[in-house]
Design an enzyme around this catalytic site. Structure first.
Site, PDB file in Angstrom:
ATOM      1  N   HIS A 121       0.850  -1.193   0.000  1.00  0.00           N
ATOM      2  CA  HIS A 121       0.000   0.000   0.000  1.00  0.00           C
ATOM      3  C   HIS A 121       0.891   1.250   0.000  1.00  0.00           C
ATOM      4  O   HIS A 121       0.662   2.200   0.761  1.00  0.00           O
ATOM      5  CB  HIS A 121      -0.958  -0.001   1.198  1.00  0.00           C
ATOM      6  CG  HIS A 121      -1.914  -1.160   1.182  1.00  0.00           C
ATOM      7  ND1 HIS A 121      -3.136  -1.109   0.550  1.00  0.00           N
ATOM      8  CD2 HIS A 121      -1.808  -2.416   1.693  1.00  0.00           C
ATOM      9  CE1 HIS A 121      -3.746  -2.274   0.686  1.00  0.00           C
ATOM     10  NE2 HIS A 121      -2.963  -3.082   1.371  1.00  0.00           N
TER      11      HIS A 121
ATOM     12  N   TYR B 246       3.586  -5.044   9.942  1.00  0.00           N
ATOM     13  CA  TYR B 246       3.515  -3.584   9.888  1.00  0.00           C
ATOM     14  C   TYR B 246       4.671  -2.957  10.663  1.00  0.00           C
ATOM     15  O   TYR B 246       5.257  -1.963  10.238  1.00  0.00           O
ATOM     16  CB  TYR B 246       2.195  -3.093  10.481  1.00  0.00           C
ATOM     17  CG  TYR B 246       0.956  -3.348   9.651  1.00  0.00           C
ATOM     18  CD1 TYR B 246       0.977  -4.197   8.547  1.00  0.00           C
ATOM     19  CD2 TYR B 246      -0.257  -2.769   9.979  1.00  0.00           C
ATOM     20  CE1 TYR B 246      -0.164  -4.440   7.800  1.00  0.00           C
ATOM     21  CE2 TYR B 246      -1.405  -3.000   9.242  1.00  0.00           C
ATOM     22  CZ  TYR B 246      -1.352  -3.848   8.160  1.00  0.00           C
ATOM     23  OH  TYR B 246      -2.491  -4.081   7.430  1.00  0.00           O
TER      24      TYR B 246
END
Length: 362
Positions: free
Chosen positions: A70, A337
């Site tokens: 992303h 993450y």
């Protein structure tokens, strides 16, 4: 000034000092061991966040200073307007306070920040709610309603199937069909892919939380939920995206220049028989859906210098009143993450000069 009402402190004897220092040493050792385990330094064969992020880099390329997935996105800021309908289900302040500020980020799936907007069918919306009591709620949502696989190991296998051949620079065309044939749990995702038609605007998409969570009320009662945000005011039947490299961010800027954009936060209440550990499964359509409130976005900001740049949208950063489920993907997302965050924040100086200003507002 000394508080004379407090009893005087007694000096620690030698034995007490040794026990105290030994206790601190044990805590440090256990913590270090836990970090080593997560980073994979104790078992080279174990699937680790590092291996997953390394595979994302292999498949997508490395773009210093950007997220490993992303990567292409844009910051937004606004607030959440509470409806009051979740108070009996959760003690979280976000469902009792009238308004909660938030920082969000729209993005495209994939690791190339220069990718054409038409090249990815999956878009995402991540939000960080900043509660008045100092707690935070972070969530990352996607336009797909389900995830293709149910475990981190299967996701790693999928990344391997998409790995480019060093000789051609392209993936083996037979690898991904072979992978999906071996993973029938991907059926719902593949069905969505066949009918997915990404629009020409971030503002007209519905974004889904995919993983299950629990709302917990003041009495400790837990309620399994999945959530999504559904566009309000915007034309949800917007035209399909054209073959344009950069249309989504200008469109969003133009829309916000005319006024705030709104999404309804919908909470689907699960029943005991609904799976909470499998993100590939769709819950029955007859489940109760509550209007939790409205996500209101007011302003757009560049992703390399805006407020979202230094935020890790870890889905397990949750306030009191919301808990993670037994879905194994949640812990994996959190760890991946974190690994991606450490890599990109160490590379901020490599971002284009015009956007590399340090603005950590986390």
């Amino acid at each position: 000034m000394q508080d004379r009402s407090a009893p005087p402190r007694r000096p620690l004897n030698t034995a007490s000092k040794v026990m105290r220092l030994t206790g601190i040493a044990l805590v440090v050792a256990v913590t270090a061991a836990a970090f080593a385990y997560v980073n994979g330094s104790l078992d080279s064969h174990r699937l680790t966040p590092r291996k997953l992020v390394d595979n994302l880099e292999t498949n997508n390329g490395i773009y210093p200073g950007y997220r490993r997935n992303h990567a292409k996105g844009v910051c937004v800021v606004g607030y959440f307007e509470n409806s009051g309908q979740l108070r009996e289900y959760s003690s979280a302040a976000v469902f009792s306070d009238a308004r909660t500020p938030l920082v969000g980020r729209f993005a495209l799936a994939g690791g190339n920040p220069q990718a054409p907007d038409s090249g990815a069918p999956v878009r995402s919306l991540a939000l960080r709610f900043e509660l008045a009591n100092g707690e935070q709620w972070r969530t990352g949502m996607n336009t797909m309603p389900v995830f293709p696989v149910s475990t981190p190991e299967a996701f790693y296998e999928m990344l391997q199937a998409g790995r480019p051949d060093p000789a051609t620079g392209k993936p083996d065309p037979g690898a991904m069909p072979k992978f999906f044939a071996a993973h029938p749990e991907s059926a719902a995702f593949l069905q969505w892919v066949k009918s997915a038609k990404p629009s020409a605007s971030y503002a007209t998409e519905t974004y889904n939380g995919i993983n299950a969570f629990y709302l917990v009320n003041a009495a400790g009662k837990r309620q399994a939920v999945r959530w999504s945000v559904v566009p309000l005011d915007q034309n949800a039947a917007d035209a399909a995206i054209a073959q344009d490299a950069n249309v989504l961010e200008p469109d969003l800027a133009q829309r916000l220049a005319s006024g705030p954009l709104r999404w309804q936060l919908r909470m689907t209440l699960g029943k005991p028989e609904d799976p909470t550990s499998d993100a590939t499964k769709v819950w029955p359509g007859d489940r109760t859906v509550l209007d939790a409130g409205t996500v209101v976005l007011q302003e757009i900001q560049p992703q390399n210098s805006g407020e979202c740049r230094d935020i890790n949208y870890d889905p397990l950063i949750l306030p009191s009143g919301i808990e993670g489920s037994d879905d194994p993907l949640l812990a994996a997302r959190s760890a991946v993450y974190a690994n991606s965050y450490l890599r990109r924040t160490s590379e901020v100086g490599k971002l284009p000069a015009a956007t590399a200003t340090k603005e950590s507002r986390q």
